[in-house]
Design an enzyme around this catalytic site. Sequence first.
Site, PDB file in Angstrom:
ATOM      1  N   ARG A   1      -7.095  30.922 -21.033  1.00  0.00           N
ATOM      2  CA  ARG A   1      -8.345  30.551 -21.685  1.00  0.00           C
ATOM      3  C   ARG A   1      -9.465  30.687 -20.662  1.00  0.00           C
ATOM      4  NH1 ARG A   1      -7.172  28.103 -26.479  1.00  0.00           N
ATOM      5  NH2 ARG A   1      -5.137  27.096 -26.627  1.00  0.00           N
ATOM      6  N   ALA A   2     -10.704  30.719 -21.164  1.00  0.00           N
ATOM      7  CA  ALA A   2     -11.861  30.788 -20.260  1.00  0.00           C
ATOM      8  C   ALA A   2     -11.940  29.525 -19.433  1.00  0.00           C
ATOM      9  CB  ALA A   2     -13.137  30.925 -21.077  1.00  0.00           C
TER      10      ALA A   2
ATOM     11  N   SER B   1     -15.945  31.570 -17.900  1.00  0.00           N
ATOM     12  CA  SER B   1     -16.521  32.682 -18.670  1.00  0.00           C
ATOM     13  C   SER B   1     -16.702  32.269 -20.136  1.00  0.00           C
ATOM     14  CB  SER B   1     -15.597  33.890 -18.574  1.00  0.00           C
ATOM     15  OG  SER B   1     -14.420  33.663 -19.317  1.00  0.00           O
TER      16      SER B   1
ATOM     17  N   ASP C   1     -12.940  33.873  -4.047  1.00  0.00           N
ATOM     18  CA  ASP C   1     -11.820  34.668  -4.520  1.00  0.00           C
ATOM     19  C   ASP C   1     -11.311  35.432  -3.329  1.00  0.00           C
ATOM     20  OD1 ASP C   1     -10.897  34.963  -7.248  1.00  0.00           O
ATOM     21  OD2 ASP C   1     -13.021  35.222  -7.711  1.00  0.00           O
TER      22      ASP C   1
ATOM     23  N   SER D   1      -1.783  35.847  -6.750  1.00  0.00           N
ATOM     24  CA  SER D   1      -1.908  35.197  -8.048  1.00  0.00           C
ATOM     25  C   SER D   1      -1.510  36.139  -9.178  1.00  0.00           C
ATOM     26  CB  SER D   1      -3.356  34.728  -8.222  1.00  0.00           C
ATOM     27  OG  SER D   1      -3.614  34.352  -9.549  1.00  0.00           O
TER      28      SER D   1
END
Lengths: 504, 504
Positions: free
Chosen positions: B209-210, B213, B270, B278
Amino acid sequence: MKNSMEEKSSTLKYKHLGIYTQNEHVVYMREDCHVCVSEGFEALTRIRVSNFNTSIVASLNVITSDVLLDGEIGLSEAAAKKLKVSGNETLRVSHLEPIDSLSYVRAKIYNQKLDYMAFDEIITDIVEGDYSNIHLSAFITACAGNRLDVNEISDLTKAMIASGKQLNWNKEIVVDKHCIGGLPGNRTTPLVVAIVAAYGLTMPKTSSRAITSPAGTADTMEVLTNVTLSSEEITAVVEKEGGCFVWGGTAQLSPADDVLIKIEKALDIDSEGQLIASVLSKKSAAGSTHVVIDIPVGKTAKVRSEEMAQKLKNHMEIVGNAVGLNVKVVITDGTQPVGRGIGPALEAIDILKVLKNETDAPIDLMERALLLAGELIELSGKVEKGKGTETAKEVITSGKAYEKFLAICKAQGRFSKPVLAPYKIEIRAEKSGSLKRIDNRKIAKLAKLSGAPQSKSAGILLNVHLNDEIEKGQLLYTLFAESQGELNYALEYYESHNDIITIE
Amino acid sequence: MKNSMEEKSSTLKYKHLGIYTQNEHVVYMREDCHVCVSEGFEALTRIRVSNFNTSIVASLNVITSDVLLDGEIGLSEAAAKKLKVSGNETLRVSHLEPIDSLSYVRAKIYNQKLDYMAFDEIITDIVEGDYSNIHLSAFITACAGNRLDVNEISDLTKAMIASGKQLNWNKEIVVDKHCIGGLPGNRTTPLVVAIVAAYGLTMPKTSSRAITSPAGTADTMEVLTNVTLSSEEITAVVEKEGGCFVWGGTAQLSPADDVLIKIEKALDIDSEGQLIASVLSKKSAAGSTHVVIDIPVGKTAKVRSEEMAQKLKNHMEIVGNAVGLNVKVVITDGTQPVGRGIGPALEAIDILKVLKNETDAPIDLMERALLLAGELIELSGKVEKGKGTETAKEVITSGKAYEKFLAICKAQGRFSKPVLAPYKIEIRAEKSGSLKRIDNRKIAKLAKLSGAPQSKSAGILLNVHLNDEIEKGQLLYTLFAESQGELNYALEYYESHNDIITIE
């Protein structure tokens, strides 16, 4: 944007929950409160909480039980203190605007250099409590592992000085000393204060309590006198006697350091940059002008090699200069404990023996104190180079240092004699040979397990030194404890660790 | 030592407090409880909490109010879940033995290389919940800024795969795709699943899910079908139809990733190493054998330069190989949104138009989906190089992809048509000129302010593309919202940001 965000804010009634979160600002809200429902609390990990006059940033914890009722909001004690909330107040919560200084933390994570402005913004936000533990840990980590150059360390130190109170003693020369930790029993500070104050210098010494060691200077001095004094009381003592030995916990000097040091302890790291910034920012903010730093070097000390010590010395002196401090770094022997006692009362006994010139005073402790006091006296420019130690020695042998020590204790409110703990056990050599090694960390752990520093009279009384020729059955040290249980814990640790003292 | 520590433990009665702490294990104890008093809670920041069958590590919060009564203990929901406590249970608290793997985190902070064993111990302890947020953040930070080489990324990925469940589909080829985020509207995943499953490949797609975003694939697909399925239900759907599009939240694949990603979001970083570990650990744990990774490159996409993309591609392919995945990385245009809709329902509408070959289907979205499906078909070895896209196109134009899409939706429990939100406003060009730039981040923010993804039908319907020649007054996009208030928030953002779409 700010306007629309504020429109989205919610008003809730404060309820005292009394939750201590180790400094982090946490806000507690019910899952069915307006803000949680309308925004989805996953997205709301950090929010702004305001009352009528100020606001803070806090991490959201969502409550699903009746710990909070409809329309109520709770805060961690750190957050409540920062926001200065009183009972029954109404608080407003709203979206958190981005914390701009985090972009500098990210830049540092990506190996970029930061300047004074960047450090200043970061440190200001840290003191405000705007950083979560996640942000603090990232900042600490990004600055560790030699990722700060000496200019960055200087800028960080300046930013930390600027972040809190700065004392001014109205004296041309204000001296101080600091030891880069890790050596049990090495309680030179009270001796140095007594010597240099008796000599006529000003040394308003604030010290810390132990966090992971068996005693801090404040713990040891608390055996002999009061150490928790107000700013006004400290000023009065220093004006009267030229020195003090008090606990520095309430001084609000370099407050960012108090926050960062907890994160470093949780990570069990000591990065060079943070270490230098921590020590020198505290000294500068305390109004010192001339500072001697003692770096004991040894395999089980904090600084483990001569090379590391030289680098630290070099950087300490450069950064000191950059922030306007006259810094002299002394590299000393860190291969074994200094003095005989390890633990508050046992160390206090050592200190008094040295001050009173008693025949069984620990010579190593006295010599270390004379070296450091001598360096301070030389640094102040009052004697020529090479005459410092000699001058310091005269102050001790004449009895003036002891006199000054008692005077400062009395000015701080009392002088009490240290007492020994009632439970003890003698640890004797299991074989003959030469004493090859003393593990500073393990002997400190042993003293802690015996109850120090919570039990003031608990700890270790050492009878031997490195390179002594030991006979089987000879007394190595005595363990003291205030209860049989604590003595047993210590004994159990002794029995399962045969490398606390190594005889070969 | 362990024995004596256990003797020092205390027994307390569990009280449900229902506090959600964003995953961190927190234990709440009264300041007057035995352990706090005897040890001094400053020293006890992390403790071990046990019940009859297991134990966890938790951060201590000390309570001074009557939220807890004498003899009671509370836990954060994450801690209670991990310990599987039920009501009225008795819990034991004791000292925390050192967490050995933290020495590897420290080694990494000091720029040392870590091997598989080190990563495995770290990741195992993270999954156990033994790391506080401070430790997690230090690990993330120490691995960021290109501090992991490709061997370390491979070892980290392997450790993350081993830390959770690993699915096995009993198929020689199991395909998957992943897009390195940052491009609004780019909802190719459901199209790719429909195409390759219709073509005969197996693609058991789990999506997120967002979090930051306006829509995640799971949010978009939830408009059309059920996405929260049990493992057994997912297996049944995939066995019947060859593909699925479900929410991956309950799968427990690479569980360390779920923990680490929250810390990365809090830091807004990131790191390359964590990103690769990941993505590839999730794919491998999900039982994939052949994976296509889409990296959109653009100034406002996640990956901002061709150079960064090439490096990421190179490392992705090396690490993929090291962990036994056949990885193909495709670098795509990330300079503008893909498709017309931004927001769950609006994106769902785009998807259906493409599948149904409608004349106003967004060509860019279709082409991107065909490229990725084509790469997967080629990677599977079922067609020769260069024929993939063409093959994928046939599957769409023949209607087989649409048929498969409906079949999968029905297998997942329902097929529902998307609806548009009732409130809307048209945003028109304020001048004529060429459309020079679309800011992906700002247009995503605008869609979020309109209510997406919580409001499924909220968002943006784009009418223009880069380099279009625009007339003053021409429709650029339509904002949709489920309430007038949300429409106003979005509009206010639009009015204060004139660089969402730039016409020159």
